[in-house]
Design an enzyme around this catalytic site. Structure first.
Site, PDB file in Angstrom:
ATOM      1  N   SER A 158      61.288  -1.342 -39.732  1.00  0.00           N
ATOM      2  CA  SER A 158      59.068  -0.737 -40.174  1.00  0.00           C
ATOM      3  C   SER A 158      58.856   0.866 -40.015  1.00  0.00           C
ATOM      4  O   SER A 158      59.088   1.975 -40.931  1.00  0.00           O
ATOM      5  CB  SER A 158      58.764  -1.593 -38.666  1.00  0.00           C
ATOM      6  OG  SER A 158      56.942  -1.579 -38.771  1.00  0.00           O
ATOM      7  N   ASP A 333      60.467 -11.355 -44.999  1.00  0.00           N
ATOM      8  CA  ASP A 333      60.277 -10.474 -44.085  1.00  0.00           C
ATOM      9  C   ASP A 333      58.716 -10.913 -45.381  1.00  0.00           C
ATOM     10  O   ASP A 333      58.531  -9.833 -46.260  1.00  0.00           O
ATOM     11  CB  ASP A 333      60.144  -9.207 -43.946  1.00  0.00           C
ATOM     12  CG  ASP A 333      60.113  -7.902 -43.837  1.00  0.00           C
ATOM     13  OD1 ASP A 333      58.730  -7.805 -43.203  1.00  0.00           O
ATOM     14  OD2 ASP A 333      60.409  -6.881 -43.046  1.00  0.00           O
ATOM     15  N   HIS A 366      59.649 -10.894 -40.622  1.00  0.00           N
ATOM     16  CA  HIS A 366      59.065  -8.795 -40.101  1.00  0.00           C
ATOM     17  C   HIS A 366      59.907  -9.031 -39.087  1.00  0.00           C
ATOM     18  O   HIS A 366      60.806  -7.662 -38.609  1.00  0.00           O
ATOM     19  CB  HIS A 366      58.618  -8.357 -40.416  1.00  0.00           C
ATOM     20  CG  HIS A 366      58.035  -6.791 -39.916  1.00  0.00           C
ATOM     21  ND1 HIS A 366      59.201  -6.073 -40.976  1.00  0.00           N
ATOM     22  CD2 HIS A 366      57.207  -5.684 -39.358  1.00  0.00           C
ATOM     23  CE1 HIS A 366      58.692  -4.662 -40.342  1.00  0.00           C
ATOM     24  NE2 HIS A 366      58.229  -4.237 -39.361  1.00  0.00           N
TER      25      HIS A 366
END
Lengths: 390, 390
Positions: A158, A333, A366
């Site tokens: 991320s 995601d 995610h």
């Protein structure tokens, strides 16, 4: 449990007396960075792996903490403990792994909760705005202090993946491999929009006091709760939410339900399990996370955009990178979708770089980048064994 | 502009003296419904079309308002004015169209902002929780009062589509056609999650005062702003947000930017256009929408689930419906995705019902149901011409 068989982590701190110039034009006069290391640095200092953290994580990447009697503190595992440790995908028997808390965060490194040496007051909202590039600069100084010239790998998920990518652009000669997981070359308008709503919830909380709430003895918990609830929705997939919670009612609701009226018919109390879960996540977060840090870190996300200096051309931007890359994305995601990772892959291939890419079919959205998925772990393990250690 | 050439709308109100029993077990003792009608009811009263509204809309579906001098009031068009009017897809030269504001809303019908006849105080948080089924019951009484036994069609988008579907189950014999646009047979966990965050933002606003803010002379605008910003993100597609706003900086930002530093580096001020847009939407909404209504309407969404009384089997639930159906969905709608409409289509086909289904390739996300898209308008026009008017 005894700590004999497990990786025990020991937080450390490094002071930097020299001012750090920031992307904004401001600078931080002096600062500390909290960090942890796992494994041993080898003789030629060629086995270091730097782990970069995302929004709400810290330098405590792997291992556990022990109390003064040497007993393992329950639930003290690092945030990527499934990934990093002895015999784990990033094997600390082989690599010297470094976790570092970023500037502006709230877990020990210099940030808004600490004293501004220029004024002797708590920074609060006066803490300078930091960017991904600033974090990388600060991390580079930590490596200098540890005597490490070149990283075997820099790795993150991320926002951590954005730092890994930034490393390959700012210090191409210092990075052999970059592992960029569930990341993106920049935020979309929708990503920025979610950040902005979260920030507005914090800033408009009457307990925020323009970011100087510390002096008032209050915390903008209302805003932090909302921010975390919003964030949490974007971390999960629709599928996994339906599987875990669906339209399931909270037990207290079903127990008191009368025949033909399954609900309690209330707008303010909890009816559904998903509500209970989100409120719990929000409450927990608001107890430990600093509101100014939340603003700073979401802004760093918004600002990150290496292509912007090249007229939006990511291929030209990534021409500077010389590292070898592993990119990983997860099918469900929707925060940083596989398409975003593929943009990075394409830009690297445009530059004839050595790129491996895995798109993992995982239901968790995610959040999958933090979870112990066999195929995901297998891909990272293989990459470190066959490429990084080679 | 003169009103001569346009459809002029005139809000009306109907009083109901008989108590309405609600799904929750409570009841509303007496109530008023605001409504508008367009076109003429034919002699055998067979050309009535009822339009059901979604979260923040009203009985003002079509046409414009005029001032005392007969001049058209700017921007006074009804929320579905592109769809309904003379020679429009739902042609008011042919059909008698009724718009009605739902119970608990804040545009004239009895709701939380009005006086509770039992206590002579403003309802506020004491307004009873209403469901989609309750709205349909109230709408049926309005039709009774207007002398309409059978609807040529009931039609709505989003939450309005849920009411149209509910009509076919509660009063199958009173509905010839149901037009269900951008809707779903129930909310997913993610849908409920977004509603819950919005509600928490409102309820935890210190100006909410447990829902009795009217007495305090304040409005929970902070909470309403956040609620609207969250809602707005879910109404748009990622694609249309990128197209309209992308990472574009606000003009004020680019004008003051110095070379090499495109940003202002601020966490609380606006940098990106998308932030400006969302704040504007939130501010505007908080000026006119009632906070208790927001809670009630999002709860009605959460509760709607016709399959729940049939062990989750939607096909069995829809066996009661005898109407003919048109379902419309939009490819980029991630709030109520095409897959949710297809669930309804499948359940109707399982019952050998007459179903038309159009999946419109539109970039605008959930909001597409309110927009003037040629193919969408064409599908509805054809359906009304060839099926409803037949």
């Amino acid at each position: 449990m005894s700590a004999a068989s497990v990786l025990v982590a020991t937080p450390q701190s490094m002071h930097f007396a020299e001012a750090l110039p920031l992307r904004s034009g401001a600078s931080i006069r002096a600062y500390d960075l909290s960090y942890e290391t796992y494994g041993e640095l080898n003789a030629d200092k060629s086995n270091a792996v730097l782990i970069c953290h995302a929004l709400n994580a810290s330098h405590h990447v792997a291992g556990v903490y022990v109390d003064e009697r040497g007993e393992v503190i329950p639930k003290s595992e690092g945030w990527w403990d499934s990934m990093i440790g002895p015999d784990k995908p990033v094997d600390t028997k082989r690599f010297f792994v470094i976790g570092v808390n970023n500037l502006g965060s709230c877990f020990g490194s210099t940030g808004p909760m600490q004293i501004n040496p220029d004024t002797n007051e708590i920074y609060g909202a006066d803490f300078p705005v930091v960017t991904v590039q600033d974090w990388v600069s600060a991390q580079a100084r930590l490596l200098d202090a540890l005597g490490i010239q070149t990283l075997a790998a820099v790795m993150g998920g991320s926002l951590g993946g954005m730092q890994a990518l930034a490393w390959t652009l700012q210090y191409p000669e210092r990075v052999r491999h970059a592992v960029v997981v569930a990341s993106a070359p920049n935020l979309t308008a929708e990503n920025i929009a979610f950040n902005e709503v979260a920030r507005r919830a914090i800033v408009t909380d009457p307990d925020f006091h323009g970011g100087h709430f510390y002096q008032h003895g209050v915390l903008p918990k209302r805003g932090l709760r909302i921010a975390r609830m919003i964030g949490h929705i974007t971390y999960l997939s629709d599928d996994v939410m339906n599987e875990k919670f669906g339209r399931q009612l909270r037990r207290a609701v079903t127990e008191t339900a009368t025949e033909g009226a399954p609900f309690r018919y209330t707008t303010q109390d909890i009816e559904f399990e998903i509500e209970s879960y989100l409120r719990y996540q929000g409450d927990k977060f608001s107890e430990y996370f600093d509101a100014n840090t939340y603003l700073l870190i979401t802004r760093a996300l918004d600002y990150f955009d290496p292509a912007s200096a090249f007229g939006g051309n990511l291929s030209r931007a990534l021409a500077q990178a010389t590292a070898k890359f592993l990119l990983v994305s997860f099918t469900t995601d929707w925060r940083f979708s596989p398409a975003r990772s593929r943009e990075i892959v394409k830009a690297l291939l445009d530059n004839q770089r050595d790129v491996s890419y895995a798109e993992i079919d995982a239901p968790h959205g995610h959040d999958a980048f933090l979870l112990d998925d066999d195929r995901y772990m297998g891909v990272v393990r293989s990459y470190f064994q066959s490429k990084v250690a080679a």
